[in-house]
Write a protein that holds these residues in place. Structure first.
Motif, PDB file in Angstrom:
ATOM      1  N   ALA A 134       0.938  -1.002   0.100  1.00 56.82           N
ATOM      2  CA  ALA A 134      -0.007  -0.134   0.215  1.00 56.82           C
ATOM      3  C   ALA A 134       0.831   1.554   0.055  1.00 56.82           C
ATOM      4  CB  ALA A 134      -1.161  -0.031   1.089  1.00 56.82           C
ATOM      5  N   ALA A 135       1.874   1.149   0.948  1.00 54.63           N
ATOM      6  CA  ALA A 135       2.916   2.553   0.925  1.00 54.63           C
ATOM      7  C   ALA A 135       3.374   2.498  -0.407  1.00 54.63           C
ATOM      8  CB  ALA A 135       3.848   2.334   1.923  1.00 54.63           C
ATOM      9  N   PHE A 136       3.971   1.584  -1.148  1.00 55.31           N
ATOM     10  CA  PHE A 136       4.596   1.586  -2.352  1.00 55.31           C
ATOM     11  C   PHE A 136       3.339   2.267  -3.510  1.00 55.31           C
ATOM     12  CE2 PHE A 136       5.867  -0.753  -6.451  1.00 55.31           C
ATOM     13  CZ  PHE A 136       7.251  -0.143  -6.523  1.00 55.31           C
ATOM     14  N   LEU A 137       2.377   1.793  -3.502  1.00 52.83           N
ATOM     15  CA  LEU A 137       1.497   2.126  -4.563  1.00 52.83           C
ATOM     16  C   LEU A 137       1.082   3.676  -4.021  1.00 52.83           C
ATOM     17  CD1 LEU A 137      -1.173  -0.873  -4.719  1.00 52.83           C
ATOM     18  CD2 LEU A 137       0.865  -0.093  -6.226  1.00 52.83           C
ATOM     19  N   ILE A 138       0.765   3.999  -3.002  1.00 51.90           N
ATOM     20  CA  ILE A 138       0.464   5.415  -2.774  1.00 51.90           C
ATOM     21  C   ILE A 138       1.417   6.334  -3.255  1.00 51.90           C
ATOM     22  CG2 ILE A 138       0.085   7.307  -0.953  1.00 51.90           C
ATOM     23  CD1 ILE A 138      -1.396   4.966   0.719  1.00 51.90           C
TER      24      ILE A 138
END
Lengths: 483, 102
Positions: free
Chosen positions: A239-243
């Motif tokens: 999630a952190a990567f995508l955001i």
């Protein structure tokens, strides 16, 4: 054009892709070990070294204009490499605890990184599209990686359906633009449209399709429906990567497509982006207020932040572009740092509710303090990086004669104060059920520390960073004189 | 190029694209939705081919080939996910997949 000479320019991409395969092999050789993560970080460091030592400073197109190397692409590639390395660092413990296949995880992250690097490093619609899909396909698989978790599978299914629709819409838009301009190279499209815009309705339809498709990738309202679910259901490091990275890549591609390829119809897309920016930040902030789950709150906050960044796309001046890049970098560090704390808390409180942060100020004082700084950066309080990011966007909007847009940004920042500050209050003012200290794994501690250091350095020395950032140009110098 | 009329191809492509969008909006089975999405991609590929023929450019041909390749990769991931979902809850209706909301 010697082959070895041009291969040298995409050596960083080759290294990252090769490292992915090495990480996969490492994962097969020793299951459930930390080896793939170390391989991945070493490879990313090597790629970054070659990028900065060999490629930086060059401005050239290779392979019939399918790949472009310039300051803009180099800066974005460096950002992507940095984010991927931080994600590898923060996910050591997460992978072990959840029994994720480490080799596959790092392979997919690295392949997504390669895709993003090509999205930023080309003026050719074909290459941009392939980069986009390389990123998207890896992201779908990463999102569904927690095989035992119904949430993860559901998030992945939603992501692939919406993502595939957006790809179809982008493709249709690209084909319409190709039909009007007769080229898939953005500089040639610009040249073809410079003398006047034939078939304007078709071109506008193509533009609308492109905005809608890329809007999905940026999580712009009303194309954001997938974002909260994916950011909530996906494994936390993903999630952190995508955001951070995926959104930055979408903005990089959008900057190239609209500023290099379609300046002829700038008045039209400016209107669309102004509207999208206002709706996106307002909706994101208002919805974030009512969230009780930490990850959903961060997801809606990501939607709101995408709205702020889109102000730069709407203004589309040189100043606005450097403000956007500064903002994206500042936001990436703060988000990954905040997610490091989310990952740690998720280990003890799988529900990840904001209420679980009660008493964190006593249980993990240092991490609570860093999370406070990240929240201040999200709000935009000096001297954090978030303040200057917003300030530069604000300035660029005022300089471009859109003070009301800047005003809406300020109002939105005020709306966002309660939900960010609410987390800080929960951590310090509300008693937790337990005072047991929370031991943090080294990867989480280091990621939070790097995020904190970057947020403060960007905030304390903003001028130096902006000088660095404003040296890059979306429209590369070799094109400004015509092809 | 005698007898080549671009209009026909554009009309077919737009109809295909509209059918794809309608399919995504109306059908609730992820399997059928993926098929409808493939229709949208096919519409874009057809349009690329038609314009490539009109301009006598190879770029459009290359693009449509790549669309097919990426479509195959996407279908592989999509089908894998649907199998996973079916195993988990024996449901292949997107309306029944709603744990995440708010």
């Amino acid at each position: 054009m010697p082959v070895d000479g041009s291969l040298r320019l995409i050596l960083p991409e080759i290294i990252v892709a090769g490292t992915g395969l090495l990480a996969l092999t490492a994962g097969l050789v020793s299951r459930r070990s930390r080896l793939p993560g170390f391989v991945s970080m070493l490879g990313l460091a090597a790629a970054a070294y070659f990028l900065l030592a060999e490629v930086a400073g060059e401005t050239t197109q290779i392979w019939s204009g399918t790949v472009l190397v310039d300051g803009f692409s180099t800066l974005f590639k460096a950002v992507f490499l940095g984010i991927a390395a931080l994600i590898a660092l923060v996910s050591f413990d997460y992978i072990e605890r959840n029994g994720l296949p480490a080799g596959e995880f790092h392979l997919l992250v690295l392949l997504a990184t390669v895709g993003m690097m090509f999205m930023a490093g080309s003026l050719n619609l074909i290459t941009i599209y392939i980069g986009l899909e390389c990123l998207a396909l890896a992201s779908y698989a990463l999102t569904g990686m927690l095989r035992g978790s119904a949430k993860s599978t559901e998030a992945s299914l939603k992501y692939i359906l919406i993502g595939a629709i957006s790809s179809g819409v982008i493709l249709f838009g690209m084909s319409l633009v190709f039909g009007v301009a007769g080229s898939v190279h953005l500089a040639e499209i610009n040249a073809a449209l410079a003398g006047g815009t034939p078939m304007l309705p078709v071109l506008l339809a193509g533009m609308v399709f492109l905005v809608a498709g890329l809007g999905v990738k940026m999580a712009a309202v009303p194309f954001h429906m997938w974002a909260p679910d994916v950011y909530h259901g996906a494994p936390a490091p993903v999630a952190a990567f995508l955001i951070t990275a995926s959104e930055a890549a979408a903005f990089a591609a959008a900057l190239r497509i609209f500023l290099v390829g379609l300046p002829a119809i700038q008045e039209h897309w400016t209107t669309v982006f102004v509207a999208l920016a206002v709706i996106t930040m307002t909706f994101g902030n208002v919805t974030a207020i009512v969230q009780t789950n930490m990850r959903r709150m961060l997801a809606y906050s990501a939607v709101a932040q995408a709205g702020y960044v889109m102000v730069g796309l709407a203004v589309a001046s040189e100043r606005a572009v450097s403000a956007m890049i500064y903002y994206l970098i500042a936001y990436a560090f703060a988000t990954i740092g905040a997610f490091a704390v989310v990952i740690l808390l998720g280990r003890y409180h799988p529900a990840e509710d904001i209420a679980d942060y009660r008493g964190l100020g006593r249980r993990a004082p240092l991490l609570a303090l860093t999370l406070t700084v990240f929240m201040l950066s999200f709000i935009g309080i000096p001297p954090t990086a978030g303040f200057f990011g917003k300030f530069y966007l604000f300035q660029s909007a005022v300089a471009a004669g859109m003070p009301w847009l800047a005003l809406i940004m300020v109002l939105n920042s005020m709306v966002s104060i309660p939900y960010y500050w609410g987390v800080v209050q929960t951590m310090y003012l509300r008693e937790g059920e337990t005072d047991a200290p929370l031991p943090a794994p080294a990867g989480v501690r280091w990621t939070a520390a790097i995020g904190l250091a970057a947020t403060l350095i960007l905030g304390l020395f903003p001028d130096q960073v902006v000088q660095l950032v404003s040296a890059v140009q979306v429209v590369p110098a070799l094109l400004s004189g015509g092809l | 190029m005698p007898g080549f009329a671009i209009e026909g191809y554009v009309i077919v492509s737009v109809v295909l694209f509209a059918l794809g969008i309608a399919g995504v909006l109306v059908r609730r089975s992820p399997l059928v939705m993926l098929m409808a999405i493939e229709l949208m991609w096919g519409a874009a590929a057809l349009l690329f081919l038609a314009f490539a023929r009109q301009f006598a450019l190879m770029d459009g041909h290359v693009f449509s080939f790549l669309i097919l390749v990426v479509g195959a990769a996407e279908a592989a991931i999509g089908l894998g996910l649907i199998v996973l979902l079916f195993r988990a809850r024996e449901a292949v209706d997107v309306d029944e997949v709603r744990e995440l909301r708010g």
